[in-house]
Design an enzyme around this catalytic site. Structure first.
Site, PDB file in Angstrom:
ATOM      1  N   TYR B  60     -15.781  -5.367  10.048  1.00  0.00           N
ATOM      2  CA  TYR B  60     -14.545  -5.761   9.360  1.00  0.00           C
ATOM      3  C   TYR B  60     -13.398  -5.849  10.359  1.00  0.00           C
ATOM      4  CZ  TYR B  60     -15.320  -5.422   4.228  1.00  0.00           C
ATOM      5  OH  TYR B  60     -15.671  -5.636   2.927  1.00  0.00           O
ATOM      6  N   ARG B  70      -6.176 -16.412  14.840  1.00  0.00           N
ATOM      7  CA  ARG B  70      -5.964 -17.670  14.133  1.00  0.00           C
ATOM      8  C   ARG B  70      -4.601 -17.673  13.439  1.00  0.00           C
ATOM      9  NH1 ARG B  70      -7.648 -21.777  10.015  1.00  0.00           N
ATOM     10  NH2 ARG B  70      -5.584 -22.677   9.967  1.00  0.00           N
ATOM     11  N   ASP B  74      -1.114 -19.948  14.192  1.00  0.00           N
ATOM     12  CA  ASP B  74      -0.348 -20.658  13.159  1.00  0.00           C
ATOM     13  C   ASP B  74       1.129 -20.280  13.241  1.00  0.00           C
ATOM     14  OD1 ASP B  74      -2.497 -22.016  12.115  1.00  0.00           O
ATOM     15  OD2 ASP B  74      -2.843 -20.615  10.468  1.00  0.00           O
ATOM     16  N   MET B  78       4.434 -22.703  14.143  1.00  0.00           N
ATOM     17  CA  MET B  78       5.643 -22.907  13.325  1.00  0.00           C
ATOM     18  C   MET B  78       6.892 -22.601  14.136  1.00  0.00           C
ATOM     19  SD  MET B  78       4.655 -21.529   9.559  1.00  0.00           S
ATOM     20  CE  MET B  78       3.885 -20.000   9.996  1.00  0.00           C
ATOM     21  N   PHE B  99       1.882 -23.246   7.365  1.00  0.00           N
ATOM     22  CA  PHE B  99       2.417 -22.019   6.756  1.00  0.00           C
ATOM     23  C   PHE B  99       1.524 -21.523   5.630  1.00  0.00           C
ATOM     24  CE2 PHE B  99       5.401 -24.956   4.303  1.00  0.00           C
ATOM     25  CZ  PHE B  99       4.964 -24.643   3.019  1.00  0.00           C
ATOM     26  N   ASN B 120     -13.534   1.959   5.737  1.00  0.00           N
ATOM     27  CA  ASN B 120     -14.986   2.095   5.802  1.00  0.00           C
ATOM     28  C   ASN B 120     -15.409   3.074   6.863  1.00  0.00           C
ATOM     29  OD1 ASN B 120     -17.233   0.662   4.405  1.00  0.00           O
ATOM     30  ND2 ASN B 120     -15.718  -0.963   4.471  1.00  0.00           N
ATOM     31  N   ASP B 131     -22.365   8.559   3.750  1.00  0.00           N
ATOM     32  CA  ASP B 131     -22.076   7.132   3.635  1.00  0.00           C
ATOM     33  C   ASP B 131     -21.189   6.947   2.415  1.00  0.00           C
ATOM     34  OD1 ASP B 131     -22.146   4.285   3.808  1.00  0.00           O
ATOM     35  OD2 ASP B 131     -24.098   4.403   4.760  1.00  0.00           O
ATOM     36  N   ASN B 138     -21.705  -2.266  -0.239  1.00  0.00           N
ATOM     37  CA  ASN B 138     -20.688  -2.306   0.803  1.00  0.00           C
ATOM     38  C   ASN B 138     -20.957  -3.462   1.765  1.00  0.00           C
ATOM     39  OD1 ASN B 138     -18.421  -1.273   2.037  1.00  0.00           O
ATOM     40  ND2 ASN B 138     -19.592   0.119   3.354  1.00  0.00           N
ATOM     41  N   SER B 141     -20.036  -6.638   0.084  1.00  0.00           N
ATOM     42  CA  SER B 141     -18.592  -6.865   0.131  1.00  0.00           C
ATOM     43  C   SER B 141     -18.201  -7.496   1.455  1.00  0.00           C
ATOM     44  CB  SER B 141     -17.839  -5.539   0.026  1.00  0.00           C
ATOM     45  OG  SER B 141     -17.969  -4.988  -1.239  1.00  0.00           O
ATOM     46  N   THR B 145     -16.690 -11.314   2.158  1.00  0.00           N
ATOM     47  CA  THR B 145     -15.410 -11.516   2.833  1.00  0.00           C
ATOM     48  C   THR B 145     -15.569 -12.499   3.993  1.00  0.00           C
ATOM     49  OG1 THR B 145     -14.878  -9.236   2.298  1.00  0.00           O
ATOM     50  CG2 THR B 145     -13.458 -10.328   3.887  1.00  0.00           C
ATOM     51  N   THR B 197     -13.862  -7.992  -2.262  1.00  0.00           N
ATOM     52  CA  THR B 197     -12.852  -6.939  -2.270  1.00  0.00           C
ATOM     53  C   THR B 197     -12.960  -6.092  -3.529  1.00  0.00           C
ATOM     54  OG1 THR B 197     -11.432  -8.439  -1.064  1.00  0.00           O
ATOM     55  CG2 THR B 197     -10.391  -6.509  -2.016  1.00  0.00           C
ATOM     56  N   THR B 200     -15.552  -3.608  -3.089  1.00  0.00           N
ATOM     57  CA  THR B 200     -15.090  -2.529  -2.214  1.00  0.00           C
ATOM     58  C   THR B 200     -14.282  -1.522  -3.008  1.00  0.00           C
ATOM     59  OG1 THR B 200     -14.989  -4.009  -0.330  1.00  0.00           O
ATOM     60  CG2 THR B 200     -13.714  -2.004  -0.178  1.00  0.00           C
ATOM     61  N   THR B 207     -16.951   6.617  -4.352  1.00  0.00           N
ATOM     62  CA  THR B 207     -17.163   7.426  -3.153  1.00  0.00           C
ATOM     63  C   THR B 207     -16.227   8.626  -3.129  1.00  0.00           C
ATOM     64  OG1 THR B 207     -17.815   5.452  -1.941  1.00  0.00           O
ATOM     65  CG2 THR B 207     -17.220   7.370  -0.632  1.00  0.00           C
ATOM     66  N   HIS B 280       1.850  -8.942  -6.385  1.00  0.00           N
ATOM     67  CA  HIS B 280       2.669  -7.801  -6.002  1.00  0.00           C
ATOM     68  C   HIS B 280       1.841  -6.535  -5.789  1.00  0.00           C
ATOM     69  CE1 HIS B 280       6.263  -5.838  -4.877  1.00  0.00           C
ATOM     70  NE2 HIS B 280       5.639  -4.781  -5.367  1.00  0.00           N
ATOM     71  N   GLU B 282      -0.984  -6.464  -4.765  1.00  0.00           N
ATOM     72  CA  GLU B 282      -1.657  -6.725  -3.492  1.00  0.00           C
ATOM     73  C   GLU B 282      -0.848  -6.200  -2.301  1.00  0.00           C
ATOM     74  OE1 GLU B 282      -4.458  -7.731  -2.307  1.00  0.00           O
ATOM     75  OE2 GLU B 282      -3.892  -8.270  -0.248  1.00  0.00           O
ATOM     76  N   TYR B 284       0.969  -3.678  -2.246  1.00  0.00           N
ATOM     77  CA  TYR B 284       0.773  -2.228  -2.187  1.00  0.00           C
ATOM     78  C   TYR B 284      -0.648  -1.871  -1.805  1.00  0.00           C
ATOM     79  CZ  TYR B 284       5.454  -1.660  -3.385  1.00  0.00           C
ATOM     80  OH  TYR B 284       6.808  -1.711  -3.302  1.00  0.00           O
ATOM     81  N   SER B 295       0.428   9.000   7.844  1.00  0.00           N
ATOM     82  CA  SER B 295       0.592  10.413   7.505  1.00  0.00           C
ATOM     83  C   SER B 295      -0.340  11.264   8.351  1.00  0.00           C
ATOM     84  CB  SER B 295       0.291  10.645   6.025  1.00  0.00           C
ATOM     85  OG  SER B 295       1.162   9.887   5.231  1.00  0.00           O
ATOM     86  N   SER B 311       4.276  16.044  -2.972  1.00  0.00           N
ATOM     87  CA  SER B 311       5.205  14.975  -3.323  1.00  0.00           C
ATOM     88  C   SER B 311       4.706  13.640  -2.770  1.00  0.00           C
ATOM     89  CB  SER B 311       6.602  15.299  -2.817  1.00  0.00           C
ATOM     90  OG  SER B 311       6.590  15.370  -1.406  1.00  0.00           O
ATOM     91  N   THR B 355       9.175   5.631  -2.339  1.00  0.00           N
ATOM     92  CA  THR B 355       9.025   5.228  -0.946  1.00  0.00           C
ATOM     93  C   THR B 355       9.964   6.038  -0.063  1.00  0.00           C
ATOM     94  OG1 THR B 355       8.628   3.032  -1.831  1.00  0.00           O
ATOM     95  CG2 THR B 355       8.812   3.218   0.551  1.00  0.00           C
ATOM     96  N   LYS B 358       8.647   9.382   0.664  1.00  0.00           N
ATOM     97  CA  LYS B 358       7.641   9.382   1.725  1.00  0.00           C
ATOM     98  C   LYS B 358       8.295   9.340   3.103  1.00  0.00           C
ATOM     99  CE  LYS B 358       3.748   7.207   1.119  1.00  0.00           C
ATOM    100  NZ  LYS B 358       2.749   8.241   0.845  1.00  0.00           N
ATOM    101  N   HIS B 415      12.582 -10.540   5.502  1.00  0.00           N
ATOM    102  CA  HIS B 415      12.333  -9.316   4.736  1.00  0.00           C
ATOM    103  C   HIS B 415      10.844  -8.985   4.690  1.00  0.00           C
ATOM    104  CE1 HIS B 415      11.383  -6.764   1.370  1.00  0.00           C
ATOM    105  NE2 HIS B 415      10.768  -7.781   0.787  1.00  0.00           N
ATOM    106  N   PHE B 416      10.024  -9.957   4.256  1.00  0.00           N
ATOM    107  CA  PHE B 416       8.642  -9.524   4.049  1.00  0.00           C
ATOM    108  C   PHE B 416       7.909  -9.338   5.361  1.00  0.00           C
ATOM    109  CE2 PHE B 416       7.876 -14.136   2.874  1.00  0.00           C
ATOM    110  CZ  PHE B 416       7.011 -14.457   3.900  1.00  0.00           C
ATOM    111  N   HIS B 417       8.351 -10.013   6.430  1.00  0.00           N
ATOM    112  CA  HIS B 417       7.735  -9.673   7.713  1.00  0.00           C
ATOM    113  C   HIS B 417       8.159  -8.278   8.179  1.00  0.00           C
ATOM    114  CE1 HIS B 417       6.700 -13.984   7.862  1.00  0.00           C
ATOM    115  NE2 HIS B 417       5.704 -13.603   8.636  1.00  0.00           N
TER     116      HIS B 417
END
Ligand code: HEM
Ligand SMILES: [Cu+2]
Lengths: 201, 659
Positions: B60, B70, B74, B78, B99, B120, B131, B138, B141, B145, B197, B200, B207, B280, B282, B284, B295, B311, B355, B358, B415-417
């Site tokens: 994986y 790849r 891309d 851009m 894009f 995994n 395992d 597994n 899966s 993919t 997925t 998995t 598991t 959305h 996804e 998370y 952590s 917490s 968040t 954390k 933002h999302f990057h």
């Protein structure tokens, strides 16, 4: 993963791997619930978008739907008896009821395919309107599950005939039972939210 | 509907023609090389048919790294295109395709495989298991993919790339506006990978619930295990929605139904809702395991137990619930009522609370710790401030009224990057540096690692920081060019330069892998970081049965306590029992191949052939059903020999690599 056998439990629960498989299948059914819930949601959004085409009242045939419902609910009952016989270690009875289940499932499928062909004949096809798209895909997904279930059960019967009742075959049969009852539950929702509601809409 | 031969190969673009030749040559070269060095047998029996979670994890990760190349190319294309105004390196259509594939590949074929790969490899070891619950599943899966990734990637040389964005909004993505087959690749390839997925997810739920070693209660699980568990639950709860959405898309595009069309009563906003109901959660799904890795890494290198363990757990559970309730924030501007927008504004902002908890827990874990500045810890340290920028701009976007200003601009892209790169990619890098020795028996070079780190982090900020300002100035996203009068030129140029620095950082990683594979010290013991969790209690690299005897746990940070309390007793001969392991199987890779073939035919709308190929899928299921292979046993002698070998040598003459 050890093959430690706990003989105090029913056959299908005796090994740790079996217990994990059964839990895994429950989780899978959780995913299936989400899948069908989404399809019901889609149907709920699109069910009055007729685009000038036929409505529920124009096409549904109450009698046929009742027969389908009867066949599938009965098959769930016979499935239950089959697992009951399995627990009593009565392989013959188990297989007999499993075959009944399949026949009833096959009858349901036959009725459903006939129903679909009838609709298409009347000019109510999947491409006609958003309502019909969502109708056919929701019911088709359920029907596909039934079809797969029938194929699966045939493989299962062969294996039970070959190997008799072992923890592994018993676990497979038990899991198949869960699947079959699940399809029954989905049908009850289809019956209520598609057919009954469609007729009073 | 026959195959549309005239649409088969993409023609007419010199860039693509060059890559077609390049790909063909690479492929031939790889096949010839494997044959020449007689490696087919080895590959087949050790890797392609393996069901060992460690090897599957490594495969994986390999997939993720290759896809990163790849997707990264891309991104660079851009940035090259928009570096100067009115550039014509890529035309509008080509930019659309780039894009789209960039977004899809980065999320689904980079972030997901890298995280699932680390899950995994690490989770069964962390919980003291041999395992995962379903090893064959597994492998299936993984191969699904791969199948999906392969199908998606060939689109740009055969048939044409999807070009409606990674969100593939209707009506644009429908047949009326995108008549080519490019968008079929999106629907079919993601369907196949998504099925993998989902499995998995199921596998890891069982598991973690069933395979924890003696004494490891839920509240004694390492944080990475916790977050992977929650992620698996989110996968099970949200991927079926995507399955349905993609299936309906296929029906609309291939069979003429009316789910999302303009005509026939279809509803385009239904797609947007279904997509983000999955989409959305996804984000998370990818960010939670990354949080968990951080952590564990922070607590290892701060040399302290994680602050606020409870917490942390409550926060991730809250995040997972809230993640299902915010999807509308992706289309505040698309005609919802004020009430709806307000509701989703509030739920979105609410996510900032767990968040934030954390983030403070990580900071408090480091407080007064004796921090070891390893490369892995560097990534964790850089994560905090960078991710906070992403989070704070997220709260800005969460205000529905203000979103009318930000929506569809480069502000959002920045933002999302800032969320995805510090929040997912940094932790993955941290995880790679951290667990690399466990996987391969040598460490990645720390000095090259620092180069990798600085180039990547500086390059990342130089690339994406300007985009916030460009966006506020009105530069829209997904636009292939802009005029000189807009004044965007200078910032765009800075951003493009940044992306080159970032790429250099990635190249440093690749070089590091190469360098370390050749030169790194092989004698590193089983616990080079002086770490805290069970994966470090066994040999390095890990023997195929993981643990000779399953460890027993009494506390959080189990291994740490074993070390401190001198509970690491040597293994005696009579403690060893035979170990049962599952056999290799060809069925998963076979399934990957038939799914790929069937999917390919479906993309070309050659439905009858696709149906026939799908019979191969049923055949595979039937084979599996009749497969009663019981696995095999590892004999006591073998175990005893392996164990005494590594235990004897363990930590003898090991140089300290961490200061
Ligand atoms: C390697 C460095 C990267 C660079 C240079 C880069 C650059 C870009 C650029 C220029 C865009 C499109 C801007 C536009 O709308 O015109 C974009 C879009 C996007 N990127 Fe990245 N990116 C990188 C890494 C990533 C990573 C790691 C992820 C996710 C894990 C990611 C996810 C996305 C997504 C989802 C989109 C939206 C695609 C769409 O509009 O449909 N990117 N990126
Ligand atoms: Cu969102």
């Amino acid at each position: 993963m050890s093959a430690k056998v706990n003989a105090a439990l029913p056959l299908e629960y005796q090994t740790e791997q079996n217990r994990m498989n059964i839990l895994g299948f429950w989780v899978f059914l959780g995913a299936e619930i989400v899948l069908f819930a989404t399809l019901f949601g889609v149907y709920g959004v699109l069910d009055e978008r007729y685009a000038g085409g036929p409505t529920q009242k124009d096409i549904f045939i109450v009698k046929d739907v009742m027969i389908q419902t009867f066949l599938l609910l009965t098959s769930s009952f016979t499935m239950g008896i089959s697992i009951f016989e399995m627990r009593r270690s009565n392989m013959k009875g188990m297989l007999m009821w499993l075959v009944f289940t399949l026949l009833l499932g096959g009858g349901f499928l036959f009725m459903e395919i006939r129903e679909f062909m009838h609709y298409v004949h009347e000019g109510a096809a999947m491409q006609t309107s958003a309502f019909l798209s969502s109708f056919f895909v929701l019911l088709g997904t359920h029907g596909l599950h039934v079809t797969i279930g029938i194929g699966w059960a045939i493989l299962l019967i062969i294996q039970i005939l070959q190997r008799g009742l072992t923890p592994v075959t018993a676990r497979k049969a038990f899991i198949f039972g869960l699947y079959w009852h699940f399809l029954d539950v989905v049908w009850i929702f289809i019956f209520t939210f598609v057919y009954l509601q469609g007729l009073v809409m | 509907m026959g195959i549309k031969w005239d649409e088969f190969f993409v023609t007419g673009d010199p860039l693509i023609f060059a890559s077609q030749i390049g790909i063909a040559l690479t492929l031939v070269g790889a096949l010839a090389g494997i044959t020449y060095f007689k490696k087919w047998n080895y590959l087949w029996s050790e890797w392609f048919t393996t069901v060992d979670h460690k090897k599957i994890g490594i495969m994986y990760i390999l997939l993720g790294v290759v896809m990163f190349l790849r997707g990264g190319i891309d991104g660079l294309m851009m940035k090259g295109q928009t570096a100067v105004p009115e550039n014509d390196f890529l035309n509008a259509q080509h930019y659309n395709e780039v894009f789209t594939t960039h977004g899809v590949i980065m999320i689904l074929f980079v972030a997901m495989p890298l995280l699932i790969g680390l899950m995994n490899f690490v989770i069964p070891l962390q919980i003291g298991a041999r395992d995962v619950a379903f090893p064959q599943l597994n492998a299936l899966s993984f191969w699904l993919t791969v199948s999906g990734a392969a199908l998606f990637n060939i689109s740009f040389i055969i048939g044409g790339s999807p070009d409606a964005g990674w969100t593939s909004y209707f009506p644009l993505a429908g047949k009326e506006f995108s008549p080519g087959i490019g968008n079929n690749f999106y629907a079919v390839a993601l369907q196949i990978a998504g099925a993998g997925t989902l499995m998995t997810g199921i596998n890891f739920v069982v598991t973690v619930l069933k395979m924890r070693t003696k004494g490891m209660t839920l509240m004694k699980m390492p944080m990475f295990t916790w977050t992977s568990f929650i992620t698996s639950i989110i996968i099970v709860a949200s991927f079926p929605i995507f399955t349905v959405a993609l299936a309906l898309m296929t029906f609309d595009r291939t069979f003429g139904t009316h789910f999302f069309t303009i005509s026939g009563g279809g509803m385009d906003m239904l797609w947007a809702n279904l997509f983000w109901l999955w989409g959305h959660p996804e984000v998370y799904i990818v960010v939670l395991p990354a949080f968990g890795m951080l952590s564990d890494i922070i607590s290892t290198f701060a040399r302290k137990t994680l602050y606020g363990y409870k917490s942390m757990v409550i926060s991730i559970v809250m995040i997972s619930v809230l993640s299902m309730l915010v999807w509308v924030h992706h289309f505040f501007t698309m005609g919802n009522s004020a009430g709806v927008n307000s509701f989703f504004s509030i739920t979105t902002m609410a996510i900032a609370i767990p968040t934030g908890v954390k983030v403070f827990n990580w900071l408090f874990t480091m407080r007064k710790g004796r921090i070891k500045f390893t490369t892995a810890m560097f990534w964790a340290l850089a994560f905090v401030p960078n991710f906070v920028i992403g989070g704070v701009t997220g709260v800005m976007l969460a205000m529905a009224a203000a979103d009318y200003q930000y929506h569809n601009t480069l502000f959002l892209v920045a933002h999302f990057h800032y969320v995805l790169i510090p929040g997912v990619v940094f932790p993955i890098f941290a995880g790679l540096y951290f667990w690399w020795p466990k996987m391969f028996g040598y460490m990645l070079n720390e000095k090259i690692g620092k180069w990798h780190f600085w180039l990547f982090v500086v390059g990342f900020n130089v690339t994406f920081m300007p985009m916030f300002f460009l966006g506020l100035d009105g530069a829209v996203r997904r636009a292939y060019t802009y005029s000189a009068e807009t004044g965007f030129g200078p910032l765009m140029m800075i951003s493009a330069v940044g992306s080159v620095i970032l790429a250099a950082g990635f190249a440093a990683l690749v070089y590091n892998i190469y360098w370390s594979a050749r030169n790194a010290d092989r004698n590193i013991g089983n616990d080079p970081w002086d770490a805290r969790t069970l994966e470090w209690a066994t040999a390095t690299p890990v023997q195929h049965y993981n643990f000779a005897s399953l460890p027993e746990v009494t506390k959080l940070d189990a291994f740490w306590h074993m070390k401190k309390n001198d509970q690491l007793q040597p293994l005696t001969e009579d403690e060893i029992e035979e170990i049962h392991l599952p056999s290799n199987t060809w069925i998963p890779i076979y399934m990957g191949v038939v799914f790929g073939i069937s999917g390919f035919l479906l993309v070309f709308e050659w439905t009858i052939a696709a149906g026939i190929a799908a019979l191969g899928i049923l055949a595979g299921l039937a084979f599996r059903s009749f497969d009663y292979d019981e696995g095999f046993h590892v004999h006591k002698d073998e175990i005893f020999e392996t164990e005494s070998n590594w235990r004897k040598g363990a930590n003898k003459g090991v140089k300290n690599h961490v200061s």
